[in-house]
Design a protein around this motif. Structure first.
Motif, PDB file in Angstrom:
ATOM      1  N   LEU A  76      12.889  -0.174  -8.891  1.00 50.60           N
ATOM      2  CA  LEU A  76      12.175   0.961  -8.616  1.00 50.60           C
ATOM      3  C   LEU A  76      12.631   2.530  -8.169  1.00 50.60           C
ATOM      4  O   LEU A  76      12.504   3.350  -8.568  1.00 50.60           O
ATOM      5  CB  LEU A  76      10.752   0.628  -7.816  1.00 50.60           C
ATOM      6  CG  LEU A  76       9.692   1.209  -7.113  1.00 50.60           C
ATOM      7  CD1 LEU A  76       9.052   0.269  -6.514  1.00 50.60           C
ATOM      8  CD2 LEU A  76      10.061   2.365  -6.215  1.00 50.60           C
ATOM      9  N   LEU A  77      13.450   2.033  -7.044  1.00 50.63           N
ATOM     10  CA  LEU A  77      13.930   3.263  -6.247  1.00 50.63           C
ATOM     11  C   LEU A  77      15.120   3.934  -7.066  1.00 50.63           C
ATOM     12  O   LEU A  77      15.247   5.023  -6.950  1.00 50.63           O
ATOM     13  CB  LEU A  77      14.450   2.732  -4.981  1.00 50.63           C
ATOM     14  CG  LEU A  77      13.564   2.371  -3.947  1.00 50.63           C
ATOM     15  CD1 LEU A  77      14.199   1.556  -2.594  1.00 50.63           C
ATOM     16  CD2 LEU A  77      12.553   3.402  -3.360  1.00 50.63           C
ATOM     17  N   TYR A  78      15.801   2.988  -7.669  1.00 51.67           N
ATOM     18  CA  TYR A  78      16.935   3.722  -8.348  1.00 51.67           C
ATOM     19  C   TYR A  78      15.985   4.524  -9.838  1.00 51.67           C
ATOM     20  O   TYR A  78      16.573   5.665 -10.147  1.00 51.67           O
ATOM     21  CB  TYR A  78      17.724   2.628  -9.082  1.00 51.67           C
ATOM     22  CG  TYR A  78      18.815   2.274  -8.394  1.00 51.67           C
ATOM     23  CD1 TYR A  78      20.168   3.255  -8.437  1.00 51.67           C
ATOM     24  CD2 TYR A  78      19.084   1.328  -7.957  1.00 51.67           C
ATOM     25  CE1 TYR A  78      21.175   2.761  -7.745  1.00 51.67           C
ATOM     26  CE2 TYR A  78      20.154   0.959  -6.963  1.00 51.67           C
ATOM     27  CZ  TYR A  78      21.145   1.793  -7.045  1.00 51.67           C
ATOM     28  OH  TYR A  78      22.284   1.548  -6.263  1.00 51.67           O
ATOM     29  N   SER A  79      15.163   4.126 -10.357  1.00 54.28           N
ATOM     30  CA  SER A  79      14.434   4.435 -11.350  1.00 54.28           C
ATOM     31  C   SER A  79      13.779   5.960 -10.645  1.00 54.28           C
ATOM     32  O   SER A  79      13.705   7.023 -11.555  1.00 54.28           O
ATOM     33  CB  SER A  79      13.451   3.654 -11.741  1.00 54.28           C
ATOM     34  OG  SER A  79      12.495   4.339 -12.491  1.00 54.28           O
ATOM     35  N   LEU A  80      13.221   5.874  -9.455  1.00 55.15           N
ATOM     36  CA  LEU A  80      12.478   6.970  -8.973  1.00 55.15           C
ATOM     37  C   LEU A  80      13.760   7.952  -8.935  1.00 55.15           C
ATOM     38  O   LEU A  80      13.529   9.110  -9.089  1.00 55.15           O
ATOM     39  CB  LEU A  80      11.862   6.480  -7.652  1.00 55.15           C
ATOM     40  CG  LEU A  80      11.185   7.918  -6.858  1.00 55.15           C
ATOM     41  CD1 LEU A  80      10.031   8.376  -7.628  1.00 55.15           C
ATOM     42  CD2 LEU A  80      10.940   7.141  -5.338  1.00 55.15           C
ATOM     43  N   ALA A  81      14.699   7.485  -8.196  1.00 52.44           N
ATOM     44  CA  ALA A  81      15.964   8.538  -7.944  1.00 52.44           C
ATOM     45  C   ALA A  81      16.229   9.321  -9.042  1.00 52.44           C
ATOM     46  O   ALA A  81      16.472  10.323  -9.092  1.00 52.44           O
ATOM     47  CB  ALA A  81      16.834   7.836  -7.261  1.00 52.44           C
TER      48      ALA A  81
ATOM     49  N   HIS B 263       0.833  -1.226  -0.124  1.00 56.14           N
ATOM     50  CA  HIS B 263      -0.149  -0.074   0.015  1.00 56.14           C
ATOM     51  C   HIS B 263       0.926   1.197  -0.271  1.00 56.14           C
ATOM     52  O   HIS B 263       1.873   1.107   0.609  1.00 56.14           O
ATOM     53  CB  HIS B 263      -0.999   0.066   1.202  1.00 56.14           C
ATOM     54  CG  HIS B 263      -1.985  -1.159   1.231  1.00 56.14           C
ATOM     55  ND1 HIS B 263      -3.216  -1.038   0.332  1.00 56.14           N
ATOM     56  CD2 HIS B 263      -2.228  -2.042   1.813  1.00 56.14           C
ATOM     57  CE1 HIS B 263      -3.567  -1.984   0.379  1.00 56.14           C
ATOM     58  NE2 HIS B 263      -3.142  -2.997   1.546  1.00 56.14           N
ATOM     59  N   VAL B 264       0.479   2.026  -0.715  1.00 57.20           N
ATOM     60  CA  VAL B 264       1.175   3.585  -0.629  1.00 57.20           C
ATOM     61  C   VAL B 264       0.185   4.665  -0.449  1.00 57.20           C
ATOM     62  O   VAL B 264      -0.584   4.811  -1.008  1.00 57.20           O
ATOM     63  CB  VAL B 264       1.692   3.649  -2.221  1.00 57.20           C
ATOM     64  CG1 VAL B 264       2.327   5.104  -2.263  1.00 57.20           C
ATOM     65  CG2 VAL B 264       2.684   2.635  -2.572  1.00 57.20           C
ATOM     66  N   ASP B 265       0.486   5.270   0.713  1.00 55.18           N
ATOM     67  CA  ASP B 265      -0.210   6.559   0.991  1.00 55.18           C
ATOM     68  C   ASP B 265       0.746   7.530   0.912  1.00 55.18           C
ATOM     69  O   ASP B 265       1.792   8.020   1.243  1.00 55.18           O
ATOM     70  CB  ASP B 265      -0.545   6.369   2.598  1.00 55.18           C
ATOM     71  CG  ASP B 265      -1.517   5.433   3.192  1.00 55.18           C
ATOM     72  OD1 ASP B 265      -2.631   5.182   2.355  1.00 55.18           O
ATOM     73  OD2 ASP B 265      -1.393   4.739   4.089  1.00 55.18           O
TER      74      ASP B 265
ATOM     75  N   LEU C  37       3.729   5.852  -6.859  1.00 47.80           N
ATOM     76  CA  LEU C  37       4.610   6.930  -6.336  1.00 47.80           C
ATOM     77  C   LEU C  37       4.618   8.107  -7.253  1.00 47.80           C
ATOM     78  O   LEU C  37       4.401   9.524  -7.149  1.00 47.80           O
ATOM     79  CB  LEU C  37       6.043   6.531  -6.110  1.00 47.80           C
ATOM     80  CG  LEU C  37       6.160   5.562  -5.025  1.00 47.80           C
ATOM     81  CD1 LEU C  37       7.480   4.900  -5.260  1.00 47.80           C
ATOM     82  CD2 LEU C  37       5.520   5.955  -3.788  1.00 47.80           C
ATOM     83  N   LEU C  38       4.819   7.849  -8.666  1.00 47.91           N
ATOM     84  CA  LEU C  38       4.944   8.957  -9.817  1.00 47.91           C
ATOM     85  C   LEU C  38       3.918   9.601  -9.788  1.00 47.91           C
ATOM     86  O   LEU C  38       3.882  10.919 -10.074  1.00 47.91           O
ATOM     87  CB  LEU C  38       5.261   8.357 -10.900  1.00 47.91           C
ATOM     88  CG  LEU C  38       6.619   7.905 -10.941  1.00 47.91           C
ATOM     89  CD1 LEU C  38       7.113   6.839 -12.453  1.00 47.91           C
ATOM     90  CD2 LEU C  38       8.027   8.727 -10.759  1.00 47.91           C
ATOM     91  N   ARG C  39       2.636   8.898  -9.728  1.00 49.09           N
ATOM     92  CA  ARG C  39       1.387   9.879  -9.762  1.00 49.09           C
ATOM     93  C   ARG C  39       1.073  10.946  -8.968  1.00 49.09           C
ATOM     94  O   ARG C  39       0.382  11.720  -9.113  1.00 49.09           O
ATOM     95  CB  ARG C  39       0.118   8.911  -9.922  1.00 49.09           C
ATOM     96  CG  ARG C  39       0.244   8.107 -11.485  1.00 49.09           C
ATOM     97  CD  ARG C  39      -0.789   6.931 -11.233  1.00 49.09           C
ATOM     98  NE  ARG C  39      -1.974   6.915 -10.885  1.00 49.09           N
ATOM     99  CZ  ARG C  39      -2.941   6.607 -11.848  1.00 49.09           C
ATOM    100  NH1 ARG C  39      -2.808   6.402 -12.878  1.00 49.09           N
ATOM    101  NH2 ARG C  39      -4.242   6.542 -11.345  1.00 49.09           N
ATOM    102  N   ALA C  40       1.698  10.819  -7.750  1.00 48.66           N
ATOM    103  CA  ALA C  40       1.231  11.730  -6.821  1.00 48.66           C
ATOM    104  C   ALA C  40       2.246  12.578  -6.722  1.00 48.66           C
ATOM    105  O   ALA C  40       2.248  13.522  -5.580  1.00 48.66           O
ATOM    106  CB  ALA C  40       1.304  10.743  -5.370  1.00 48.66           C
ATOM    107  N   ILE C  41       3.457  12.547  -7.351  1.00 54.70           N
ATOM    108  CA  ILE C  41       4.086  13.608  -7.589  1.00 54.70           C
ATOM    109  C   ILE C  41       3.811  14.805  -8.397  1.00 54.70           C
ATOM    110  O   ILE C  41       4.154  14.496  -9.648  1.00 54.70           O
ATOM    111  CB  ILE C  41       5.732  12.969  -7.551  1.00 54.70           C
ATOM    112  CG1 ILE C  41       6.035  12.348  -6.587  1.00 54.70           C
ATOM    113  CG2 ILE C  41       6.980  14.454  -7.732  1.00 54.70           C
ATOM    114  CD1 ILE C  41       7.306  11.237  -6.856  1.00 54.70           C
TER     115      ILE C  41
END
Lengths: 115, 135
Positions: free
Chosen positions: A65-70, A5-7, A37-41
């Motif tokens: 995922l974290l590397y891609s996000l970073a 879950h992502v809040d 994550l990306l949609r909420a930024i």
């Protein structure tokens, strides 16, 4: 099915975004987590914190995922902080992989995430 | 049928609890076995899929987990791939991969000693272990 879950909490008109991720992240749901994550930024974001303290399982799929996000946030000049307590599964993976070079690691959430 | 690695983890967690593994031991073993099983899901079989056998046993004070498939090994594809075997080696004391015409068997050995992570020594060990991976 692997469940995570992502809040998202957004402060200061979208400038500070804080995520709390719970559950497990593996190859079956890492893309969905990344998408959440990306949609909420928004474009207004200056800082992003991802709290992984309550993640019970994270492996190379989560790292990807974290590397891609970073990488994306770096391009957008948005600071990334990962909350990974010392005895957490996420901490172990993040340290073994050397992710500290692309994101700031903190053992606990530090509200308010100051700019 | 979609692979359910969550079920594998749940079973492994029960086994680790019975074996008296500490939290740090369990985190490492779940990670190493998770990478091995993810490899099977991603690389061993074509779209039809296939099966995988996971066995865990306690040998002396070591957890020894084998992950066997009956598929053919395929090199990782895509960007940011290939971190899995590094993590698998770093999280365990020894990793052996046997590849044959019948499939691939990965044997992961990790001492149950309640060590805590984040030490330089473990990084040192990693190099040696990585060398042993492969046939």
């Amino acid at each position: 099915v692997t469940i995570a879950h992502v809040d998202a909490t957004v402060d200061d008109g979208g400038r500070h975004v804080r995520f709390a991720v719970t559950g497990e992240v593996d190859l079956s749901n890492a893309d969905a987590v990344q998408e959440a994550l990306l949609r909420a930024i928004s474009n207004e974001a200056a800082t992003v914190a991802v709290d992984l303290a309550a993640v019970e399982y994270l492996d190379s799929a989560g790292l990807r995922l974290l590397y891609s996000l970073a990488g994306r946030l770096h391009t957008l000049q948005i600071a990334l902080e990962l909350v990974v307590p010392l005895d957490s599964p996420a901490r172990r993976v993040v340290e073994l992989a050397g992710l500290a070079s692309v994101a700031r690691l903190t053992p606990e959430a530090t509200p308010p995430f100051s700019s | 049928v979609a692979p359910n690695l969550g079920d594998v983890r749940a079973a492994l967690r029960r086994w680790l609890a019975e074996a008296g593994a500490s939290r740090a031991d369990a985190i490492d073993i779940l990670l190493a076995v998770g990478e091995a099983t993810s490899n099977v899901v991603e690389h061993a079989y074509g779209p039809v899929g296939g099966d995988m056998t996971i066995r865990a046993e306690l040998v002396g004070g070591d957890a020894v987990v084998t992950v066997a498939d009956r598929g053919s090994w395929r090199a990782p594809r895509g960007t940011n791939r290939g971190r899995g075997s590094g993590l698998m080696a770093a999280a365990s004391d020894d990793v052996r991969v046997e590849r044959g015409p019948e499939g691939t068997t990965v044997t992961i050995r990790r001492r149950l000693d309640g060590r805590t992570g984040t030490t330089g020594t473990e990084t040192g060990t990693t190099g040696t272990e990585t060398g042993e991976v492969g046939s």
